[in-house]
Design a protein around this motif. Structure first.
Motif, short mmCIF file in Angstrom:
data_model
loop_
_atom_site.label_atom_id
_atom_site.label_comp_id
_atom_site.label_asym_id
_atom_site.label_seq_id
_atom_site.Cartn_x
_atom_site.Cartn_y
_atom_site.Cartn_z
N UNK A 249 -0.09 35.48 -52.04
CA UNK A 249 0.80 36.90 -52.38
C UNK A 249 1.84 36.67 -50.91
N UNK A 250 1.47 36.07 -49.80
CA UNK A 250 2.32 36.16 -48.37
C UNK A 250 3.62 35.41 -48.89
N UNK A 251 3.60 34.47 -49.66
CA UNK A 251 4.75 33.48 -49.63
C UNK A 251 5.87 34.36 -50.39
N UNK A 252 5.77 34.88 -51.82
CA UNK A 252 6.94 35.92 -52.13
C UNK A 252 7.14 37.02 -51.14
N UNK A 253 6.18 37.62 -50.68
CA UNK A 253 6.44 38.59 -49.77
C UNK A 253 7.22 38.20 -48.51
N UNK A 254 7.07 37.37 -48.08
CA UNK A 254 7.96 36.74 -46.80
C UNK A 254 9.27 36.72 -47.07
N UNK A 286 7.92 36.91 -59.12
CA UNK A 286 6.89 35.80 -58.80
C UNK A 286 5.57 36.70 -58.44
N UNK A 287 6.00 37.55 -57.34
CA UNK A 287 4.82 38.63 -56.92
C UNK A 287 4.16 39.18 -57.92
N UNK A 288 4.86 39.99 -58.73
CA UNK A 288 4.09 40.54 -60.00
C UNK A 288 3.48 39.66 -60.87
#
Length: 433
Positions: A249-254, A286-288
């Protein structure tokens, strides 16, 4: 499995019933044969056998009487005649005893026994007369011989004939007993063989069922142990997944956080803000998709993921992937090279979200496991497909990172798996990608 279990229950019961029936039948036949043999033995012992013995003795005594009648033809001395008379007396006592017994014991033909007894009475009278003739000196040898030939011998022959009939009949009854004994013995042995065969077959079936039950129990135990091990492994993997899923989850969040910061610093540049918003929108999608997969674990575990068929722009798709992973490459001072081959079809139909998720996972993992200062290359190419109206797209991700051992490659597509080493322990990850 249920049919086998039912067979293992009713088959031993059926075998037990058959064995019980065989044993009962064998017991009844054996008892009946023993009682029949006992009755026949008693009948033979009390009748035919002693009658045959008595008839044999009577035959001997009658032959002796005939022999005694021939002796005076050679000598007619007083001593010889006295000896004949004494011999007649001894034979008479024995004959009367045997004839009396035969008259009462010979039940199969009592008339013949009676005739034999009455005939001997006539013979006894004739023998006494014969002795008297021998003592009379006026009677010639020729007259005595004529008396023997005309009276004594015919009477003896007639009695021998009757006695022989009684002897044959009694002997036949004794032989009949032997035949019954042989027949009943063969019958008993035959049923014993049948019973032993039934016991042997039943034992073989029972041992076979026992072996199959043990094998089934062994397989069931192994399956249960394997299921327990899989459940424990899945539970441990899920626990580790839930504790480490922040990585994916961190990749798209970043990317969203980074692009938002960039947009804030360029508020007076609408084009820059629009580009950031487009990339934020791509990262959000992507996060969704990640959140949907995390919430719907059943789809991941069963592999039942429905692929969408939407029209999208291939160049925009590639640019969206690059926009999401580029901040991660810059943070680690990595060289991210994009090589795009000949792309003839820019607008395609497919599941862009799944492709985006797979490609981002591959590139982000390459960036994550590549040391600072390394390089990552993403190569894209298009080729013909065997299916009409379709094209094949090839995505190749190369990096200068840790790599994978041949042993782990066999488990590469197992859920929540990743290769563990001293270096990977310091890197967060779940294996969801």
């Amino acid at each position: 499995m249920k049919q086998n279990a039912n067979a293992s229950v009713w088959l031993p019961r059926a075998i037990a019933v058959i064995l019980a029936a065989l044993m009962t039948l064998f017991f009844a036949i054996t008892i009946n044969n023993m009682m029949t043999l006992g009755a026949e033995t008693d009948r033979t012992k009390n009748g035919p056998y002693p009658v045959s013995v008595a008839a044999g003795r009577v035959e001997t005594l009658l032959v002796q009487c005939r022999t005694l009648a021939d002796r005076p033809l050679f000598t007619r001395t007083d001593s010889a005649i006295n000896d004949i008379e004494r011999s007649y007396a001894v034979a008479d006592a024995d004959l009367r005893e045997k004839l009396s017994f035969m008259a009462t014991a010979h039940e199969s033909d009592p008339e013949a026994a009676r005739k034999l007894e009455q005939g001997y009475e006539s013979l006894d009278v004739a023998q006494r007369e014969y002795v008297a003739l021998c003592r009379n000196a006026d009677v010639t040898d020729e007259e005595i011989e004529a008396y023997v030939d005309g009276i004594i011998d015919p009477a003896v022959e007639e009695l021998l004939r009757i006695d022989a009939g009684i002897l044959d009949e009694s002997t036949e009854s004794v032989e009949q007993l032997y035949g019954i004994v042989k027949e009943r013995g063969r019958q008993t042995v035959g049923w014993a063989v049948v019973l032993m065969a039934g016991v042997t077959v039943s034992l073989a079936v029972y041992l076979t069922l026992m072996y199959r039950n043990r094998m089934r129990e062994g397989r069931l135990k192994a399956d249960l142990q394997e299921a327990l091990a899989l459940a424990q492994s899945a539970s441990a993997a899920k626990s580790q997944f839930l504790s480490n899923m922040s990585h994916d989850i961190r990749t798209p969040m970043n990317a969203i956080v980074g692009l938002t910061a960039i947009a804030k610093t360029h508020l007076h540049e609408p084009d820059r803000i629009a580009a950031c918003l487009d990339r934020i929108q791509s990262s959000s999608r992507h996060l969704l998709s990640l959140i949907n997969d995390v919430l719907d674990m059943g789809k991941i575990e069963s592999g039942k993921i429905v692929l969408n068929e939407d029209r999208f722009s291939f160049p925009e798709f590639v640019n969206g992937v690059i926009a999401i992973v580029q901040p991660q490459a810059r943070a680690k001072n990595l060289s991210l090279d994009i090589t795009v081959g000949t792309i003839q079809q820019e607008t395609v139909i497919g599941d862009s979200m799944r492709m985006n998720q797979a490609l981002i996972n591959l590139v982000s993992n390459a960036l994550k496991y590549t040391p600072d200062g390394g390089s990552v290359r993403l190569s894209l190419s298009e080729g013909p497909s065997r299916r009409p109206g379709c094209r094949d797209y090839r995505f190749v991700v190369q990096d200068t990172g840790l790599g994978m051992s041949p042993e782990f490659i066999e488990r590469l597509f197992d859920p929540f798996e990743r290769e563990e080493s001293d270096m990977t322990e310091r890197i967060e990850g779940t294996g969801l990608g």
